[in-house]
Design a protein around this motif. Structure first.
Motif, PDB file in Angstrom:
ATOM      1  N   THR A 137       0.841  -1.188   0.000  1.00 54.34           N
ATOM      2  CA  THR A 137       0.000   0.000   0.000  1.00 54.34           C
ATOM      3  C   THR A 137       0.877   1.239   0.000  1.00 54.34           C
ATOM      4  OG1 THR A 137      -1.479  -1.272   1.441  1.00 54.34           O
ATOM      5  CG2 THR A 137      -1.999   1.032   1.133  1.00 54.34           C
ATOM      6  N   LEU A 138       0.534   2.209  -0.826  1.00 53.65           N
ATOM      7  CA  LEU A 138       1.333   3.428  -0.959  1.00 53.65           C
ATOM      8  C   LEU A 138       0.935   4.517   0.030  1.00 53.65           C
ATOM      9  CD1 LEU A 138       1.463   3.668  -4.862  1.00 53.65           C
ATOM     10  CD2 LEU A 138       3.004   2.441  -3.306  1.00 53.65           C
ATOM     11  N   VAL A 145      -4.145  10.555  -6.616  1.00 53.29           N
ATOM     12  CA  VAL A 145      -4.467   9.263  -7.231  1.00 53.29           C
ATOM     13  C   VAL A 145      -4.427   9.392  -8.751  1.00 53.29           C
ATOM     14  CG1 VAL A 145      -6.147   7.385  -7.357  1.00 53.29           C
ATOM     15  CG2 VAL A 145      -5.845   8.614  -5.198  1.00 53.29           C
ATOM     16  N   VAL A 146      -4.927  10.516  -9.269  1.00 57.77           N
ATOM     17  CA  VAL A 146      -4.853  10.774 -10.707  1.00 57.77           C
ATOM     18  C   VAL A 146      -3.398  10.707 -11.177  1.00 57.77           C
ATOM     19  CG1 VAL A 146      -5.132  12.555 -12.488  1.00 57.77           C
ATOM     20  CG2 VAL A 146      -6.982  12.136 -10.846  1.00 57.77           C
ATOM     21  N   ARG A 147      -2.505  11.345 -10.447  1.00 64.07           N
ATOM     22  CA  ARG A 147      -1.093  11.362 -10.843  1.00 64.07           C
ATOM     23  C   ARG A 147      -0.456   9.977 -10.714  1.00 64.07           C
ATOM     24  NH1 ARG A 147       1.508  17.215  -9.581  1.00 64.07           N
ATOM     25  NH2 ARG A 147       3.379  16.039 -10.146  1.00 64.07           N
ATOM     26  N   ILE A 158       7.490   8.570   4.141  1.00 62.58           N
ATOM     27  CA  ILE A 158       7.420   8.918   2.722  1.00 62.58           C
ATOM     28  C   ILE A 158       6.331   9.961   2.491  1.00 62.58           C
ATOM     29  CG2 ILE A 158       6.803   8.076   0.414  1.00 62.58           C
ATOM     30  CD1 ILE A 158       8.157   5.422   1.151  1.00 62.58           C
ATOM     31  N   LEU A 159       5.158   9.751   3.073  1.00 61.44           N
ATOM     32  CA  LEU A 159       4.044  10.679   2.853  1.00 61.44           C
ATOM     33  C   LEU A 159       4.392  12.090   3.311  1.00 61.44           C
ATOM     34  CD1 LEU A 159       0.991   8.493   3.967  1.00 61.44           C
ATOM     35  CD2 LEU A 159       1.752   8.971   1.631  1.00 61.44           C
ATOM     36  N   GLU A 171       2.487   9.251  -6.757  1.00 64.72           N
ATOM     37  CA  GLU A 171       3.203   9.257  -8.033  1.00 64.72           C
ATOM     38  C   GLU A 171       4.678   8.891  -7.847  1.00 64.72           C
ATOM     39  OE1 GLU A 171       4.338  12.509 -11.526  1.00 64.72           O
ATOM     40  OE2 GLU A 171       3.467  13.174  -9.634  1.00 64.72           O
ATOM     41  N   ARG A 172       5.327   9.509  -6.870  1.00 65.61           N
ATOM     42  CA  ARG A 172       6.756   9.243  -6.672  1.00 65.61           C
ATOM     43  C   ARG A 172       6.986   7.792  -6.263  1.00 65.61           C
ATOM     44  NH1 ARG A 172      10.151  13.473  -7.138  1.00 65.61           N
ATOM     45  NH2 ARG A 172      11.820  12.381  -6.042  1.00 65.61           N
TER      46      ARG A 172
END
Length: 197
Positions: A80-81, A127-129, A87-88, A102-103
């Motif tokens: 899960t991202l 989410v789009v990216r 990171i977030l 995205e990254r």
């Protein structure tokens, strides 16, 4: 409306949303199972992301794959991202919240992997990216949306699978999403372990 009637209306509305979803998504859902199974069978992995309740759904889905669903099996490659706070917060602080997924897709995603992207509106910028990055990396995208699919719906290609719940109310979309995610888990297990029904 008294409170009991109000509560009954929630059940009725949820049932109606699930029935409508069944009618329009059953075939597409089976395609999504094939995409996920194909990736896992070829040593690829699944990356999942979302915000808020959709983040919780992404975590839930990945937990079912890495742990187990209803039957014992080997763990499946998924992550899960939206769970790594370092990171977030680092990416959010240094680059902006729109880049947090995205990254990670650019860091971890490989051709043949699958991005499971969850956004009830289909318009969540991060989410789009992530979807755009996955497409550029020749990954499959399985998008769970509602409200007509939004921007994510417009990004879908023949290489992707779009599971758009036919409802405009966020809670109803989220309720249907968890049914879709459980169905995906069951479908994967049926292909891995054999159909028990």
């Amino acid at each position: 409306m008294d409170m009991t009637t109000r509560m009954v209306s929630h059940f009725n509305n949820a049932i109606a949303t699930l029935q409508a979803s069944r009618d329009v998504l059953a075939d597409t859902l089976s395609v999504a199972v094939d995409v996920l199974f194909g990736a896992l069978a070829n040593n690829a992995k699944i990356l999942a992301c979302g915000n808020g309740g959709s983040a919780a759904d992404a975590q839930h889905f990945v937990a079912e794959l890495v742990g187990r669903f209803e039957r014992e099996r080997l763990p499946l490659a998924a992550l899960t991202l939206n769970t790594d706070t370092s990171i977030l917060t680092a990416v959010g602080n240094d680059y902006g919240f729109d880049e947090v997924f995205e990254r990670q897709v650019n860091a971890l995603g490989q051709p043949g992997d699958v991005l499971l992207a969850i956004s009830t509106s289909g318009n969540s910028p991060n989410v789009v990216r992530a979807v755009q990055a996955a497409q550029q990396r020749e990954m499959h995208v399985i998008a769970l949306t509602g409200k007509g699919g939004g921007v994510i719906g417009e990004l879908m290609t023949a290489h992707d699978v779009h599971l758009c719940v036919p409802n405009d109310r966020t809670m109803r979309i989220q309720e249907a999403h968890i049914v879709l995610l459980h169905a995906l888990c069951d479908g994967i297990d049926a292909l891995l372990l054999g159909d028990t029904e």
